[in-house]
Design a protein around this motif. Structure first.
Motif, PDB file in Angstrom:
ATOM      1  N   MET A  97       0.795  -1.217   0.000  1.00 41.10           N
ATOM      2  CA  MET A  97       0.000   0.000   0.000  1.00 41.10           C
ATOM      3  C   MET A  97       0.833   1.276   0.000  1.00 41.10           C
ATOM      4  N   LYS A  98       2.143   1.155  -0.079  1.00 35.19           N
ATOM      5  CA  LYS A  98       2.960   2.366  -0.081  1.00 35.19           C
ATOM      6  C   LYS A  98       2.810   3.073  -1.432  1.00 35.19           C
ATOM      7  N   PRO A  99       2.922   4.388  -1.445  1.00 40.55           N
ATOM      8  CA  PRO A  99       2.743   5.126  -2.701  1.00 40.55           C
ATOM      9  C   PRO A  99       3.877   4.849  -3.684  1.00 40.55           C
ATOM     10  N   LEU A 100       3.579   5.068  -4.962  1.00 42.46           N
ATOM     11  CA  LEU A 100       4.586   4.884  -6.006  1.00 42.46           C
ATOM     12  C   LEU A 100       5.629   5.988  -5.940  1.00 42.46           C
ATOM     13  N   ASP A 101       6.755   5.761  -6.610  1.00 38.46           N
ATOM     14  CA  ASP A 101       7.841   6.731  -6.670  1.00 38.46           C
ATOM     15  C   ASP A 101       7.361   7.974  -7.419  1.00 38.46           C
ATOM     16  N   ALA A 102       7.311   9.109  -6.734  1.00 36.84           N
ATOM     17  CA  ALA A 102       6.871  10.360  -7.356  1.00 36.84           C
ATOM     18  C   ALA A 102       8.019  11.361  -7.447  1.00 36.84           C
ATOM     19  N   GLY A 124      -3.383   5.538  -9.621  1.00 38.37           N
ATOM     20  CA  GLY A 124      -3.768   6.939  -9.710  1.00 38.37           C
ATOM     21  C   GLY A 124      -2.535   7.811  -9.886  1.00 38.37           C
ATOM     22  N   CYS A 125      -2.486   8.574 -10.966  1.00 39.77           N
ATOM     23  CA  CYS A 125      -1.368   9.492 -11.208  1.00 39.77           C
ATOM     24  C   CYS A 125      -1.814  10.896 -10.805  1.00 39.77           C
ATOM     25  N   THR A 126      -1.031  11.537  -9.953  1.00 38.45           N
ATOM     26  CA  THR A 126      -1.331  12.910  -9.540  1.00 38.45           C
ATOM     27  C   THR A 126      -0.360  13.894 -10.153  1.00 38.45           C
ATOM     28  N   GLY A 127       0.455  13.423 -11.095  1.00 36.24           N
ATOM     29  CA  GLY A 127       1.322  14.315 -11.850  1.00 36.24           C
ATOM     30  C   GLY A 127       2.745  14.362 -11.361  1.00 36.24           C
ATOM     31  N   ASP A 131       1.166  16.065  -7.160  1.00 29.62           N
ATOM     32  CA  ASP A 131      -0.037  16.873  -6.965  1.00 29.62           C
ATOM     33  C   ASP A 131      -0.116  18.062  -7.925  1.00 29.62           C
ATOM     34  N   SER A 132       0.417  17.903  -9.122  1.00 27.45           N
ATOM     35  CA  SER A 132       0.338  18.996 -10.096  1.00 27.45           C
ATOM     36  C   SER A 132      -0.945  18.938 -10.923  1.00 27.45           C
ATOM     37  N   ASN A 154       3.455  10.915 -17.624  1.00 25.28           N
ATOM     38  CA  ASN A 154       4.127   9.960 -16.756  1.00 25.28           C
ATOM     39  C   ASN A 154       3.835   8.537 -17.232  1.00 25.28           C
ATOM     40  N   VAL A 155       4.853   7.694 -17.337  1.00 20.70           N
ATOM     41  CA  VAL A 155       4.693   6.313 -17.805  1.00 20.70           C
ATOM     42  C   VAL A 155       4.803   5.375 -16.612  1.00 20.70           C
TER      43      VAL A 155
END
Length: 188
Positions: A97-102, A124-127, A131-132, A154-155
């Protein structure tokens, strides 16, 4: 005059000795604990207390609470919830459940990897930077493991970590407009 007499009668009835409440205390305070010790948990199939004991789905049933006690989350959890709780107790995140590398923008040559156990995985991609833009939901599957966000480019690529022989009977992906793009424009 009539309304005053009704109010005064109601006041006298509420304070009279003949009026007795049904319960003098809240029911939530009426639990009594005797002995102060719980009986030892049962052992055997279906009462696994760590991940190493789980061999089948029948092992994911909790023992329940002892009579007269309130069950803990571990005692009453079953199925996937029990698997998650047992994993957290041993320091293992069963559902990753950890977030992806942003910290970077995923590219076709170096995509951001999202581990998945099933046939499909929603990300879910937030940019980029984070968060962009609003959350854009991408569907990754074993047949289409790479997706690109339409907002930021983002790929993200599915890194399948489930069993190799699972989901052999999965239905084919539904046709989308991407199926009608010339093969030379496809990304692999």
């Amino acid at each position: 005059m009539f309304s005053r007499s009704v109010i005064s009668t109601a006041r006298r009835a509420a304070t009279s000795q003949s009026f007795r409440p049904i319960a003098r205390r809240a029911f939530s305070a009426s639990i009594v604990v005797r002995g102060g010790k719980h009986a030892p948990a049962e052992t055997g199939p279906g009462v696994s207390m760590n991940l190493a004991d789980i061999k089948s789905s029948n092992d994911l049933f909790g023992p329940g609470a002892q009579p007269g006690t309130v069950p803990t989350d571990l005692e009453q959890a079953t199925g996937l919830e029990r698997l998650e709780i047992l994993g957290k107790m041993e320091g293992y995140d069963a559902f990753n459940m950890k977030p992806l590398d942003a910290s970077r923008l995923g590219t076709m040559e170096n995509p951001i990897l999202a581990q998945g156990f099933g046939e499909e995985h929603y990300v879910g991609c937030t940019g980029f930077p984070a968060d962009s833009h609003l959350t854009m939901w991408l569907t990754l599957s074993r047949t289409r493991p790479i997706e690109r966000c339409t907002e930021c480019g983002n790929v993200i690529k599915l890194d399948y970590v489930g069993p190799a022989d699972a989901h052999n009977d999965a239905p084919e992906d539904p046709k989308t407009m991407a199926d009608f793009v010339k093969k030379e424009y496809w990304y692999n």
